[in-house]
Motif scaffolding. Structure first.
Motif, mmCIF file in Angstrom:
data_model
loop_
_atom_site.group_PDB
_atom_site.id
_atom_site.type_symbol
_atom_site.label_atom_id
_atom_site.label_comp_id
_atom_site.label_asym_id
_atom_site.label_seq_id
_atom_site.Cartn_x
_atom_site.Cartn_y
_atom_site.Cartn_z
ATOM 1 N N THR A 105 11.928 6.382 -1.280
ATOM 2 C CA THR A 105 10.732 6.645 -2.079
ATOM 3 C C THR A 105 10.276 8.097 -1.966
ATOM 4 O O THR A 105 9.447 8.536 -2.765
ATOM 5 C CB THR A 105 9.581 5.719 -1.649
ATOM 6 O OG1 THR A 105 9.370 5.835 -0.234
ATOM 7 C CG2 THR A 105 9.885 4.276 -2.000
ATOM 8 N N ASN A 106 10.800 8.826 -0.987
ATOM 9 C CA ASN A 106 10.456 10.246 -0.916
ATOM 10 C C ASN A 106 10.921 10.994 -2.163
ATOM 11 O O ASN A 106 10.350 12.026 -2.536
ATOM 12 C CB ASN A 106 11.080 10.884 0.330
ATOM 13 C CG ASN A 106 10.348 10.471 1.593
ATOM 14 O OD1 ASN A 106 9.177 10.107 1.548
ATOM 15 N ND2 ASN A 106 11.041 10.510 2.719
ATOM 16 N N ASP A 160 10.291 0.052 6.128
ATOM 17 C CA ASP A 160 11.213 0.920 6.870
ATOM 18 C C ASP A 160 12.471 1.224 6.048
ATOM 19 O O ASP A 160 13.000 2.340 6.099
ATOM 20 C CB ASP A 160 11.610 0.239 8.187
ATOM 21 C CG ASP A 160 10.421 0.048 9.115
ATOM 22 O OD1 ASP A 160 9.442 0.812 8.966
ATOM 23 O OD2 ASP A 160 10.465 -0.864 9.960
ATOM 24 N N ALA A 161 12.933 0.224 5.290
ATOM 25 C CA ALA A 161 14.198 0.387 4.569
ATOM 26 C C ALA A 161 14.080 1.360 3.402
ATOM 27 O O ALA A 161 15.015 2.104 3.097
ATOM 28 C CB ALA A 161 14.685 -0.974 4.067
ATOM 29 N N ASN A 179 0.861 -1.185 0.000
ATOM 30 C CA ASN A 179 0.000 0.000 0.000
ATOM 31 C C ASN A 179 0.897 1.234 0.000
ATOM 32 O O ASN A 179 1.814 1.337 0.824
ATOM 33 C CB ASN A 179 -0.913 0.015 1.236
ATOM 34 C CG ASN A 179 -1.893 -1.145 1.240
ATOM 35 O OD1 ASN A 179 -2.409 -1.519 0.196
ATOM 36 N ND2 ASN A 179 -2.135 -1.726 2.404
ATOM 37 N N TYR A 180 0.621 2.138 -0.926
ATOM 38 C CA TYR A 180 1.434 3.346 -1.011
ATOM 39 C C TYR A 180 0.528 4.556 -1.158
ATOM 40 O O TYR A 180 -0.669 4.454 -1.499
ATOM 41 C CB TYR A 180 2.419 3.267 -2.183
ATOM 42 C CG TYR A 180 1.777 3.386 -3.538
ATOM 43 C CD1 TYR A 180 1.682 4.620 -4.186
ATOM 44 C CD2 TYR A 180 1.258 2.273 -4.198
ATOM 45 C CE1 TYR A 180 1.083 4.742 -5.430
ATOM 46 C CE2 TYR A 180 0.668 2.385 -5.437
ATOM 47 C CZ TYR A 180 0.587 3.615 -6.059
ATOM 48 O OH TYR A 180 -0.017 3.738 -7.282
ATOM 49 N N GLN A 181 1.107 5.703 -0.911
ATOM 50 C CA GLN A 181 0.359 6.958 -0.969
ATOM 51 C C GLN A 181 1.265 8.046 -1.539
ATOM 52 O O GLN A 181 2.448 8.127 -1.187
ATOM 53 C CB GLN A 181 -0.120 7.347 0.431
ATOM 54 C CG GLN A 181 -1.035 8.546 0.468
ATOM 55 C CD GLN A 181 -1.526 8.809 1.891
ATOM 56 O OE1 GLN A 181 -0.838 8.470 2.861
ATOM 57 N NE2 GLN A 181 -2.696 9.388 2.021
ATOM 58 N N ILE A 222 6.474 9.458 -2.999
ATOM 59 C CA ILE A 222 5.623 8.331 -2.581
ATOM 60 C C ILE A 222 6.046 7.871 -1.192
ATOM 61 O O ILE A 222 7.234 7.868 -0.866
ATOM 62 C CB ILE A 222 5.745 7.154 -3.579
ATOM 63 C CG1 ILE A 222 5.219 7.563 -4.948
ATOM 64 C CG2 ILE A 222 4.986 5.927 -3.079
ATOM 65 C CD1 ILE A 222 5.407 6.503 -6.004
ATOM 66 N N ARG A 223 5.086 7.469 -0.409
ATOM 67 C CA ARG A 223 5.364 6.862 0.899
ATOM 68 C C ARG A 223 4.743 5.471 0.925
ATOM 69 O O ARG A 223 3.528 5.316 0.718
ATOM 70 C CB ARG A 223 4.803 7.700 2.032
ATOM 71 C CG ARG A 223 5.112 7.134 3.429
ATOM 72 C CD ARG A 223 4.835 8.190 4.487
ATOM 73 N NE ARG A 223 3.429 8.530 4.561
ATOM 74 C CZ ARG A 223 2.571 7.985 5.443
ATOM 75 N NH1 ARG A 223 3.001 7.067 6.291
ATOM 76 N NH2 ARG A 223 1.315 8.359 5.446
ATOM 77 N N VAL A 224 5.567 4.460 1.151
ATOM 78 C CA VAL A 224 5.081 3.088 1.239
ATOM 79 C C VAL A 224 4.560 2.860 2.654
ATOM 80 O O VAL A 224 5.316 2.957 3.631
ATOM 81 C CB VAL A 224 6.190 2.075 0.891
ATOM 82 C CG1 VAL A 224 5.683 0.649 1.061
ATOM 83 C CG2 VAL A 224 6.676 2.291 -0.537
#
Length: 290
Positions: free
Chosen positions: A148-149, A142-143, A89-91, A153-155
């Motif tokens: 991804t920033n 966490d890794a 899930n990502y945003q 995107i934030r996972v």
């Protein structure tokens, strides 16, 4: 007439321009406004106006989105091949970075997740990997959080849905599992038989001990009864008169006289008193007369 047609055409053009100049950015979206193909500003969810044919709006969803990553192979630390499939899930946290900093931010994120998952599982043995999916799930998110920033995107979560060894390894594991089960069953059977023998032996021993205790109690009871009888007999004889013992002696001599044994052994004290017995005196008198 010509004026009316012109007016109508102008009105239609104006209406069309108004329609094309209006754009709605839905709830939980952001609108990236481009002027002549170049980014100019970001609009929040609302009705906005743009210049038709010069500006356009690219709408980016900020809602949480699921993504399924199909099966792919990973090699564990002990060189076992496993296939895995996962969902995440990502945003989108920055619509500008998401759209302009990468040609395909989602695909870049997927490749990043795959790479980190390979690194995590590649440092684990097969058995550890198969039994540690919950720990594996927590590590990729966490890794790759900071990486991804860059894509805006934030996972939120990574979930390993499936982690399966290759068919060859599965067959080997099935054989090993079957062997282990047979070994466990054999051990359990042997332990059960040993336990049965132990319980049977214990029951027999308990029965022998119980029998011995019962015999001992019976002997003790019999001995106590005999002891009581003797004590009572001693008490009765202690109170008996002398004539009682003399009569007993006479009765004993009569019984001896009836037998084949003519030899009587007596101590000297009783021998001196033998003449006092009437029956003996009569026997001696008859012998003297003869």
């Amino acid at each position: 007439m010509i004026f009316s047609i012109s007016t109508l055409l102008i009105a239609i053009i104006v209406v069309v321009l108004i329609i094309f100049s209006c754009s709605i950015v839905p709830q939980n979206y952001e609108g990236l406004v481009e002027t002549l193909g170049k980014y100019s500003k970001t609009e929040k969810a609302r009705l906005i106006f743009i210049i038709p044919l010069i500006q356009r709006v690219r709408k980016v969803s900020l809602a949480l989105q699921p993504l399924e990553i199909s099966k792919y192979s990973i090699i564990t630390k002990d060189n076992a091949e496993v296939s895995t499939s996962l969902t995440l899930n990502y945003q989108v946290t920055d619509s500008f970075k998401y759209f302009y900093n990468n040609t395909d931010s989602v695909e870049s994120m997927v490749q990043l997740v795959r790479g980190h998952l390979r690194d995590i599982i590649g440092r684990m043995d097969l058995n550890d990997a198969l039994g540690s999916t919950s720990q594996i799930n927590a590590q990729p998110a966490d890794a790759i959080g900071d990486l991804t920033n860059v894509y805006g995107i934030r996972v939120i979560r990574v979930n390993v849905d499936e982690l399966l060894p290759s068919k060859e390894i599965q067959r080997a594991m099935d054989k090993q599992l079957t062997a282990d089960r047979e070994k466990t069953a054999t051990i359990a059977k042997a332990e059960g038989e040993a336990r049965n023998i132990e319980l049977t032996t214990k029951a027999k021993n308990d029965a022998l001990v119980a029998t011995a205790k019962a015999k001992a109690e019976a002997i003790k009871t019999q001995a106590d009864a005999e002891k009581y009888r003797i004590e009572q007999l001693k008490a009765a004889l202690a109170d008996a008169p002398d004539d009682y013992f003399k009569n007993q002696s006479i009765a004993a001599f009569k019984d001896l006289a009836k037998g084949e044994n003519n030899l009587i052994v007596m101590d000297k004290d009783n021998l001196t008193q033998l003449g006092n017995i009437p029956a003996v005196r009569e026997i001696w008198k008859k012998q003297d007369q003869d």
